[in-house]
Design an enzyme around this catalytic site. Structure first.
Site, mmCIF file in Angstrom:
data_model
loop_
_atom_site.group_PDB
_atom_site.id
_atom_site.type_symbol
_atom_site.label_atom_id
_atom_site.label_comp_id
_atom_site.label_asym_id
_atom_site.label_seq_id
_atom_site.Cartn_x
_atom_site.Cartn_y
_atom_site.Cartn_z
ATOM 1 N N HIS A 60 -104.708 16.499 -12.182
ATOM 2 C CA HIS A 60 -103.918 17.688 -11.845
ATOM 3 C C HIS A 60 -102.426 17.375 -11.677
ATOM 4 O O HIS A 60 -101.667 18.208 -11.185
ATOM 5 C CB HIS A 60 -104.456 18.338 -10.571
ATOM 6 C CG HIS A 60 -104.155 19.805 -10.481
ATOM 7 N ND1 HIS A 60 -104.813 20.749 -11.230
ATOM 8 C CD2 HIS A 60 -103.265 20.488 -9.737
ATOM 9 C CE1 HIS A 60 -104.334 21.951 -10.944
ATOM 10 N NE2 HIS A 60 -103.393 21.824 -10.039
ATOM 11 N N ASP A 65 -103.783 24.594 -1.130
ATOM 12 C CA ASP A 65 -104.107 25.968 -1.529
ATOM 13 C C ASP A 65 -105.185 26.007 -2.605
ATOM 14 O O ASP A 65 -105.861 27.024 -2.771
ATOM 15 C CB ASP A 65 -102.850 26.681 -2.039
ATOM 16 C CG ASP A 65 -101.989 27.197 -0.905
ATOM 17 O OD1 ASP A 65 -102.551 27.577 0.133
ATOM 18 O OD2 ASP A 65 -100.758 27.222 -1.052
ATOM 19 N N GLU A 115 -97.577 31.251 4.855
ATOM 20 C CA GLU A 115 -96.852 30.915 3.634
ATOM 21 C C GLU A 115 -95.965 32.094 3.265
ATOM 22 O O GLU A 115 -95.815 33.049 4.026
ATOM 23 C CB GLU A 115 -97.817 30.568 2.485
ATOM 24 C CG GLU A 115 -98.439 29.186 2.595
ATOM 25 C CD GLU A 115 -99.057 28.700 1.295
ATOM 26 O OE1 GLU A 115 -98.880 29.376 0.250
ATOM 27 O OE2 GLU A 115 -99.723 27.642 1.318
#
Length: 561
Positions: A118, A180, A299
């Site tokens: 990733h 997240d 956030e």
């Protein structure tokens, strides 16, 4: 048989790799060495090493096109750098044997651990060397063990955080700090930091680890913690894979809630948003604001495509829309956006309750009433939904599946993530959100604050240097180049460069999260700075003296200078 296949395919692969390596930035020395004689010798050395490993370990070694191609790039699909082979270990000892073999070789070859791949700029690649397929460690059996009495979970470095969550919830427990996106590996996020909206209270994931099992750059298998081999423990956490490969992590657990009250509030300007965010994360006690600590997750995001606002916001999987009266809300948002110059902001928060936690639904109702009264959002643009704790934490997965179905997931991702000092966030917003990013289309942009005292300064992670400011911000510019023609990707990368130039010109000190730099000089000056760079180099010499690990980060090359 495996050794024979390695021998047969290695020479042609190295010829391909040497061509690919010519395009790499100069921070990474080509491997094998550039000289023809040295290349032939290094090729033979690696052939022999892999042949011996295939006989001496239970690991599978592949050099076929499918395996090599997959390990040549990552989620970013911007950098392509082919390894000579992909190593599929059956246990941590296999990885240690591979690293020791490289360390003992006359031509130490690069070894990089790859979890979900990733990264966005080839950080987990190993040009001409060996990529370790970490998920192979858990293929025989899930390496997850919960201690209810000890309140921790032992998780293999290859395990996904979503699986850690479900294993812990089976016992009414949960980790405290998350990313997240939960479909990432434990070892991957701990090698960076692991941040999200819980970090203001609990710190990043690297601040929530009891113990690690690590394979160092010399092939040693070490169990380390704050009390045992503490320097290695802190070096590896946030260490960008430079000091060791994480094969196990012991993560503390707490009683798990069952539900989340998910809140989104629209703001017309950055000053109001950031002021409210800072009030919410103020954990000083005493004279703290009345709303301080009332949310468990805080956030925020920047909204530029206000006409597509409703559809672009992430919605829970149990509902087709986050909002009620979407048509009316859309009209109000459109009018507000026009008045605000085309840029709006959203505060996203959550309050957890129920389950094994001590917060009730009635408590949440009272908190929410207070929050909606005290916060300075645009009245009429507050949206609330009640979802399960799992649904909230794993909310990004639904968006991923929609993008995959549309063929928009495996595309270039020129992401830019920054940490910025609190005192300059409004200057950054004016110059970037209302300037640089308004000159071209922009994807999701997150912006939210964190508390410095929740970060352990002994780890390798880098945050803004100004210790006089307790609060700093993360800004995540998360775009996808979907046109496939290359021009969009080029524009987005140019825009990222323009953001960095703006910060430099405006005197806004910033450091990258999930960083990438072209040269070692840039790493030293722009990322680490004096003192921190010296410590990083000292740790490299101690734990990976031949610069075997994670050369795809382009920080060090062999031999170490």
């Amino acid at each position: 048989m495996v050794a024979k296949r390695v021998q047969e395919k290695m020479t042609s692969l190295f010829l391909l790799n040497c061509v690919d390596l010519k395009s790499l930035p100069p921070a990474t020395d080509p491997w094998p060495p550039a000289a023809a004689t040295a290349t032939a010798t290094a090729t033979t050395v690696l052939q022999d090493v892999l042949g011996e490993l295939s006989d001496a370990t239970a690991a599978e070694i592949r050099t076929d096109t499918d395996a090599v191609t997959l390990a040549s790039t990552d989620f970013g699909t911007i950098v392509s750098s082919a390894p000579a082979a992909v190593f599929y270990p059956s246990c941590a000892a296999d990885i240690a044997a591979l690293v020791r073999a490289s360390c003992a070789s006359a031509y130490p070859f690069p070894v990089s651990a790859r979890g979900c791949g990733h990264s966005t700029h080839g950080q987990a690649t190993a040009a001409g060397g060996v990529v370790v397929d970490m998920p192979s460690l858990g293929r025989a059996a899930a390496r997850l063990a919960v201690s209810v009495e000890g309140r921790y979970i032992d998780a293999g470095g290859e395990q996904l955080w979503v699986d850690v969550l479900h294993a812990a919830l089976a016992h009414g427990l949960t980790p405290r700090s998350w990313t997240d996106y939960l479909h990432l590996t434990v070892g991957g996020t701990l090698s960076n930091a692991g941040i999200s909206g819980q970090a203001f209270r609990h710190g990043p994931q690297i601040s929530n680890v009891h113990e690690l099992d690590v394979v160092t750059g010399t092939g040693e298998m070490v169990t380390c913690s704050r009390d045992k081999y503490a320097d290695l423990f802190h070096a590896v956490l946030g260490g960008l894979g430079q000091f060791g490969i994480i094969t196990r992590a012991r993560i503390p657990l707490v009683p798990a809630p069952a539900r989340a009250r998910w809140v989104r509030l629209v703001y017309a300007d950055a000053a109001a948003l950031t002021a409210d965010q800072e009030r919410l994360i103020d954990l000083r006690g005493g004279g703290a604001p009345v709303v301080a600590g009332l949310m468990d997750y805080v956030e925020g995001s920047v909204l530029t495509d206000y006409q597509g606002l409703i559809g672009s916001w992430r919605s829970p999987t149990s509902s087709s829309a986050f909002f009620t009266e979407a048509g009316a809300a859309a009209r109000v948002v459109a009018a507000l956006a026009e008045e605000a110059g085309g840029v709006l902001y959203c505060l996203e928060g959550a309050v957890y309750y129920g389950g094994a936690g001590d917060t009730t639904a009635e408590d949440v109702d009272k908190r929410l009433e207070l929050l909606l009264r005290e916060l300075r959002y645009a009245r009429g643009l507050a949206f609330v939904q009640d979802v399960s704790y799992v649904e909230f934490l794993d909310r990004v997965r639904a968006g991923e599946l929609r993008l995959r179905a549309a063929g928009l997931w495996d595309v270039p991702h020129p992401w830019l993530n920054l940490f910025l000092p609190r005192s300059r966030i409004l200057d950054f917003a004016a110059g970037v959100f209302h300037g640089v990013l308004r000159r071209d289309g922009v994807g999701p942009v997150l912006v939210y604050p964190m508390n410095r005292d929740r970060w352990d300064p002994d780890t390798s992670a880098v945050i803004p240097r100004d210790e006089d400011e307790e609060v700093f911000y993360t800004v995540a510019i998360l775009r996808s180049a979907t046109t496939g023609d290359g021009d969009q990707l080029r524009r987005m990368e140019e825009q990222n460069a323009a953001v960095l130039r703006f910060c430099e010109g405006a005197g806004i000190p910033c450091v990258q999260y999930l960083p990438h730099h072209a040269t070692q000089a840039d790493w030293a000056a722009r990322h680490f700075g004096p003192g921190r760079w010296d410590r990083f180099v000292e740790r490299k010499r101690k734990y990976d003296p031949k610069a075997i690990l994670s050369r795809g980060q382009r920080i060090f090359s062999y031999p170490l200078a």
